[in-house]
Design a protein around this motif. Structure first.
Motif, PDB file in Angstrom:
ATOM      1  N   ARG A 163      62.092  54.815  -2.276  1.00  0.00           N
ATOM      2  CA  ARG A 163      63.532  54.687  -2.528  1.00  0.00           C
ATOM      3  C   ARG A 163      64.215  53.962  -1.369  1.00  0.00           C
ATOM      4  N   ASN A 164      63.885  54.353  -0.149  1.00  0.00           N
ATOM      5  CA  ASN A 164      64.499  53.722   1.020  1.00  0.00           C
ATOM      6  C   ASN A 164      64.111  52.248   1.141  1.00  0.00           C
TER       7      ASN A 164
ATOM      8  N   ASN B  49      57.740  59.209  -2.056  1.00  0.00           N
ATOM      9  CA  ASN B  49      58.774  58.805  -3.004  1.00  0.00           C
ATOM     10  C   ASN B  49      60.078  58.447  -2.298  1.00  0.00           C
ATOM     11  N   ASP B  50      60.436  59.214  -1.273  1.00  0.00           N
ATOM     12  CA  ASP B  50      61.634  58.880  -0.513  1.00  0.00           C
ATOM     13  C   ASP B  50      61.465  57.564   0.239  1.00  0.00           C
TER      14      ASP B  50
ATOM     15  N   GLU C 227      56.553  63.856  -1.903  1.00  0.00           N
ATOM     16  CA  GLU C 227      58.007  63.716  -1.805  1.00  0.00           C
ATOM     17  C   GLU C 227      58.386  62.699  -0.728  1.00  0.00           C
ATOM     18  N   GLN C 228      57.640  62.716   0.373  1.00  0.00           N
ATOM     19  CA  GLN C 228      57.934  61.767   1.450  1.00  0.00           C
ATOM     20  C   GLN C 228      57.603  60.338   1.021  1.00  0.00           C
TER      21      GLN C 228
ATOM     22  N   TYR D  41      62.378  55.332  -7.654  1.00  0.00           N
ATOM     23  CA  TYR D  41      61.996  56.710  -7.371  1.00  0.00           C
ATOM     24  C   TYR D  41      61.591  57.436  -8.651  1.00  0.00           C
TER      25      TYR D  41
ATOM     26  N   LYS E 294      57.635  58.819  -9.187  1.00  0.00           N
ATOM     27  CA  LYS E 294      57.523  60.205  -8.746  1.00  0.00           C
ATOM     28  C   LYS E 294      56.427  60.991  -9.463  1.00  0.00           C
TER      29      LYS E 294
ATOM     30  N   ASN F 129      66.924  54.360  -6.956  1.00  0.00           N
ATOM     31  CA  ASN F 129      66.772  55.554  -7.792  1.00  0.00           C
ATOM     32  C   ASN F 129      65.853  55.310  -8.979  1.00  0.00           C
TER      33      ASN F 129
END
Length: 132
Positions: A60-61, A56-57, A53-54, A35, A39, A32
């Motif tokens: 995070r992953n 950033n995800d 957004e993808q 992220y 972002k 987090n």
């Protein structure tokens, strides 16, 4: 009569397990934080392939996945340090180095996990039986 338990022999296991268990929430916090830090950056050359957004995800992953890899390595090293304290004490210290890479933006949970993993590794290496 109670069985004799050598607490010094169990100390690397206890500290390693504590560090590995702390990495479960620590990996989510690291993901987090990563992220939130990334972002607001402008999309780079991958803008035509991925949406921001993808991306950033995915970041995070990635941090969460690396965190859970360290959890698995930490649990295995902590348990196996009961039988092979010198070798898996080194593995606990190596795991602490990997955890240090995902400690971003003053993540106190992973800092405490690093302290536990390094302490468990040092105790395991110092208290290992000597070969002669």
């Amino acid at each position: 009569m109670a069985p004799k338990i050598d607490i010094i022999k169990l100390l690397p296991v206890i500290l390693g397990l504590a560090g590995a268990i702390l990495m479960i929430p620590g990996s989510f916090v690291a993901g987090n934080v990563a992220y939130e830090q990334i972002k607001n950056y402008a999309p780079g050359f991958t803008a035509e392939f991925y949406s921001p957004e993808q991306q950033n995800d995915d970041i995070r992953n990635l941090w969460i996945t690396v965190g859970f890899v360290t959890v698995v390595i930490g649990l295995a090293s902590a348990i196996l340090s009961l039988w092979f304290p010198h070798g898996f004490g080194k593995a606990l210290i190596l795991n602490a180095v990997i955890v240090a890479f995902i400690t971003v933006a003053f993540n106190p949970i992973t800092l405490i996990a690093i302290i536990f993993l390094v302490a468990g590794g040092i105790v395991g290496m110092v208290n290992a039986p000597r070969r002669e």
